[in-house]
Scaffold this motif. Sequence first.
Motif, PDB file in Angstrom:
ATOM      1  N   GLN A  31      23.129  87.885  11.155  1.00  0.00           N
ATOM      2  CA  GLN A  31      21.941  88.002  11.641  1.00  0.00           C
ATOM      3  C   GLN A  31      20.927  87.751  10.511  1.00  0.00           C
ATOM      4  N   LEU A  32      20.216  86.457  10.660  1.00  0.00           N
ATOM      5  CA  LEU A  32      19.319  86.309   9.519  1.00  0.00           C
ATOM      6  C   LEU A  32      17.699  86.069  10.312  1.00  0.00           C
ATOM      7  N   THR A  33      16.836  86.184   9.243  1.00  0.00           N
ATOM      8  CA  THR A  33      15.202  86.246   9.554  1.00  0.00           C
ATOM      9  C   THR A  33      14.732  85.140   8.803  1.00  0.00           C
ATOM     10  N   MET A  34      14.101  84.422   9.586  1.00  0.00           N
ATOM     11  CA  MET A  34      13.149  83.121   8.894  1.00  0.00           C
ATOM     12  C   MET A  34      11.727  83.430   9.054  1.00  0.00           C
ATOM     13  N   VAL A  35      11.035  83.365   8.024  1.00  0.00           N
ATOM     14  CA  VAL A  35       9.527  83.433   8.139  1.00  0.00           C
ATOM     15  C   VAL A  35       9.016  82.266   7.900  1.00  0.00           C
ATOM     16  N   THR A  36       7.924  81.888   8.289  1.00  0.00           N
ATOM     17  CA  THR A  36       7.136  80.743   8.135  1.00  0.00           C
ATOM     18  C   THR A  36       5.893  80.843   7.950  1.00  0.00           C
ATOM     19  N   ASP A  37       5.080  79.716   7.533  1.00  0.00           N
ATOM     20  CA  ASP A  37       3.639  79.775   7.373  1.00  0.00           C
ATOM     21  C   ASP A  37       2.906  78.641   8.276  1.00  0.00           C
ATOM     22  N   HIS A  38       3.626  78.669   9.497  1.00  0.00           N
ATOM     23  CA  HIS A  38       2.959  77.773  10.670  1.00  0.00           C
ATOM     24  C   HIS A  38       2.438  78.710  11.758  1.00  0.00           C
ATOM     25  N   PRO A  39       1.443  78.572  12.285  1.00  0.00           N
ATOM     26  CA  PRO A  39       0.737  79.395  13.409  1.00  0.00           C
ATOM     27  C   PRO A  39       1.393  78.703  14.392  1.00  0.00           C
ATOM     28  N   GLU A  40       1.285  79.538  15.800  1.00  0.00           N
ATOM     29  CA  GLU A  40       1.879  79.157  16.846  1.00  0.00           C
ATOM     30  C   GLU A  40       1.108  77.880  17.524  1.00  0.00           C
ATOM     31  N   GLN A  53      17.958  77.001  16.223  1.00  0.00           N
ATOM     32  CA  GLN A  53      18.686  76.948  17.335  1.00  0.00           C
ATOM     33  C   GLN A  53      19.989  76.079  17.052  1.00  0.00           C
ATOM     34  N   THR A  54      19.622  74.854  16.294  1.00  0.00           N
ATOM     35  CA  THR A  54      20.723  73.966  15.750  1.00  0.00           C
ATOM     36  C   THR A  54      21.943  74.915  14.978  1.00  0.00           C
ATOM     37  N   ILE A  55      21.650  75.448  14.075  1.00  0.00           N
ATOM     38  CA  ILE A  55      22.490  76.208  13.141  1.00  0.00           C
ATOM     39  C   ILE A  55      23.145  77.332  14.164  1.00  0.00           C
ATOM     40  N   THR A  56      22.568  77.809  14.985  1.00  0.00           N
ATOM     41  CA  THR A  56      23.312  79.015  15.836  1.00  0.00           C
ATOM     42  C   THR A  56      24.195  78.273  16.862  1.00  0.00           C
ATOM     43  N   GLU A  57      23.877  77.182  17.450  1.00  0.00           N
ATOM     44  CA  GLU A  57      24.832  76.460  18.197  1.00  0.00           C
ATOM     45  C   GLU A  57      25.966  75.843  17.615  1.00  0.00           C
ATOM     46  N   GLY A  61      27.528  80.366  17.387  1.00  0.00           N
ATOM     47  CA  GLY A  61      26.792  81.876  17.506  1.00  0.00           C
ATOM     48  C   GLY A  61      27.071  82.793  16.438  1.00  0.00           C
ATOM     49  N   ARG A  62      27.869  82.227  15.438  1.00  0.00           N
ATOM     50  CA  ARG A  62      28.132  83.195  14.164  1.00  0.00           C
ATOM     51  C   ARG A  62      27.046  83.500  13.421  1.00  0.00           C
ATOM     52  N   ILE A  63      26.129  82.496  13.202  1.00  0.00           N
ATOM     53  CA  ILE A  63      24.659  82.535  12.471  1.00  0.00           C
ATOM     54  C   ILE A  63      23.531  82.544  13.397  1.00  0.00           C
ATOM     55  N   ARG A  64      22.939  83.820  13.440  1.00  0.00           N
ATOM     56  CA  ARG A  64      21.740  83.961  14.382  1.00  0.00           C
ATOM     57  C   ARG A  64      20.690  84.000  13.498  1.00  0.00           C
ATOM     58  N   ILE A  65      19.405  83.388  13.940  1.00  0.00           N
ATOM     59  CA  ILE A  65      18.093  83.213  13.125  1.00  0.00           C
ATOM     60  C   ILE A  65      17.153  83.376  13.851  1.00  0.00           C
ATOM     61  N   ARG A 260      27.773  73.745   4.405  1.00  0.00           N
ATOM     62  CA  ARG A 260      27.564  72.308   4.695  1.00  0.00           C
ATOM     63  C   ARG A 260      27.040  72.179   6.190  1.00  0.00           C
ATOM     64  N   LEU A 261      27.295  73.174   6.840  1.00  0.00           N
ATOM     65  CA  LEU A 261      26.655  73.329   8.210  1.00  0.00           C
ATOM     66  C   LEU A 261      25.128  73.368   8.172  1.00  0.00           C
ATOM     67  N   ILE A 262      24.461  74.120   7.345  1.00  0.00           N
ATOM     68  CA  ILE A 262      23.297  74.522   7.149  1.00  0.00           C
ATOM     69  C   ILE A 262      22.733  73.140   6.621  1.00  0.00           C
ATOM     70  N   GLU A 263      23.309  72.519   5.636  1.00  0.00           N
ATOM     71  CA  GLU A 263      22.579  71.333   4.901  1.00  0.00           C
ATOM     72  C   GLU A 263      22.722  70.321   6.013  1.00  0.00           C
ATOM     73  N   ALA A 264      23.781  70.115   6.918  1.00  0.00           N
ATOM     74  CA  ALA A 264      23.570  69.004   7.942  1.00  0.00           C
ATOM     75  C   ALA A 264      22.394  69.178   9.054  1.00  0.00           C
ATOM     76  N   ALA A 265      22.442  70.529   9.368  1.00  0.00           N
ATOM     77  CA  ALA A 265      21.372  70.831  10.376  1.00  0.00           C
ATOM     78  C   ALA A 265      20.093  70.594   9.742  1.00  0.00           C
ATOM     79  N   ALA A 266      19.800  70.915   8.508  1.00  0.00           N
ATOM     80  CA  ALA A 266      18.430  70.857   7.837  1.00  0.00           C
ATOM     81  C   ALA A 266      18.152  69.085   7.732  1.00  0.00           C
ATOM     82  N   ALA A 267      18.970  68.352   7.479  1.00  0.00           N
ATOM     83  CA  ALA A 267      19.007  66.885   7.361  1.00  0.00           C
ATOM     84  C   ALA A 267      18.646  66.380   8.775  1.00  0.00           C
TER      85      ALA A 267
END
Length: 357
Positions: A31-40, A53-57, A61-65, A260-267
């Motif tokens: 279970q990870l936390t991602m903070v942002t500088d983006h408003p709603e 969501q892409t990383i989780t799927e 479900g092994r990595i949840r953010i 590699r999964l996270i790198e691919a999801a970010a790209a």
Amino acid sequence: MRRRDVLAGAGLAAGASLSFPAPVIAQGIRQLTMVTDHPEGPGMLPSARRLAQTITEASHGRIRIEVSASGAVVRPFETFDAVQSGLVEMFHSHIGYFAKKSSAFHFYSGVPYGFTANELFAWVRFGGGQELWDALCGQFNIKPLLSSSTGTQMGGWFTHEMTSAQGFKGLRYRMAEPGAEVFRQLGATVVLLPGAEIVQSLRSGAIDACEWIGPWMDMAMGLHQAASYYYYPGWQEAGTAIALGINKRVWESLDESDQRLIEAAAASEYAVSLAEFNTNNALALRRLRAEGTVKIRKFDDAMLRAFAEISKDVVAKAGSGDEFSGRIYRSYLDFRTLIREWSDIAEGAYLGIRMFR
């Protein structure tokens, strides 16, 4: 107590070294936390959530953010420090916000007369940019990845017509660095207001002009109801990128397959967000033109030449802050020379002839 209150109590500052628990690991789930500088709102926060969501799927479900809007967990612009210290595991932000740590961060978010979104991605992935970025951010205990793009931005909103570069003298302008320094050298008073304050500042006369992103996000904010002139091109940010920053110890604790999964999801999200911004900017521009209340103008060539001349020194200064900045700047210049030879006769030339169809 929210984590941002912990930050305040601890007096978190750049380079702080604090000890916090590792990411929660239970039954093989991280279970990870991602903070942002983006408003709603539309655009960047949905991009961060889509990436999570892409990383989780993709990880079944092994990595949840858990993704938070600006200010929800830590104060705005403290996201980098929070990840550096280990308070949280990830940030999603415009890395140019943190240029006080290294001016070279600007090269990975956007510099005047710099890379387009496609060129920036090419430099980072295949031109040596990622390796230099890894080394730079490694000093701050962070693994960086390009993860979203707004594409080419607009030049800005003005309450009156701009006819020459001399017209910037005395102008009160909201703009981010390093483009802000160009207008500062032309005599403008430059301020960096939070997005939520821009519209009211234009209406009250506190500022005379501003830049934000492009038609989609600008109209969502209501800028078209606060200023009458909308200028292009966005010479100051030709391909603005958003970064995913991961605490380095967390990154190194991941299996190579998950890295590699996270790198691919970010790209993937970089490409998806760019397509989303291009589509919605086109739709918003059509609506703006149909309404007919805003005058859409191109900066004349004399102004663009003046911006370009000053930008040379401004960008060079961004590449002179330290050893890493110099190496990154030289790599940027070399790749820009290389890619322009292709871009000018490929997509650039094609766009120039498409008017004939």
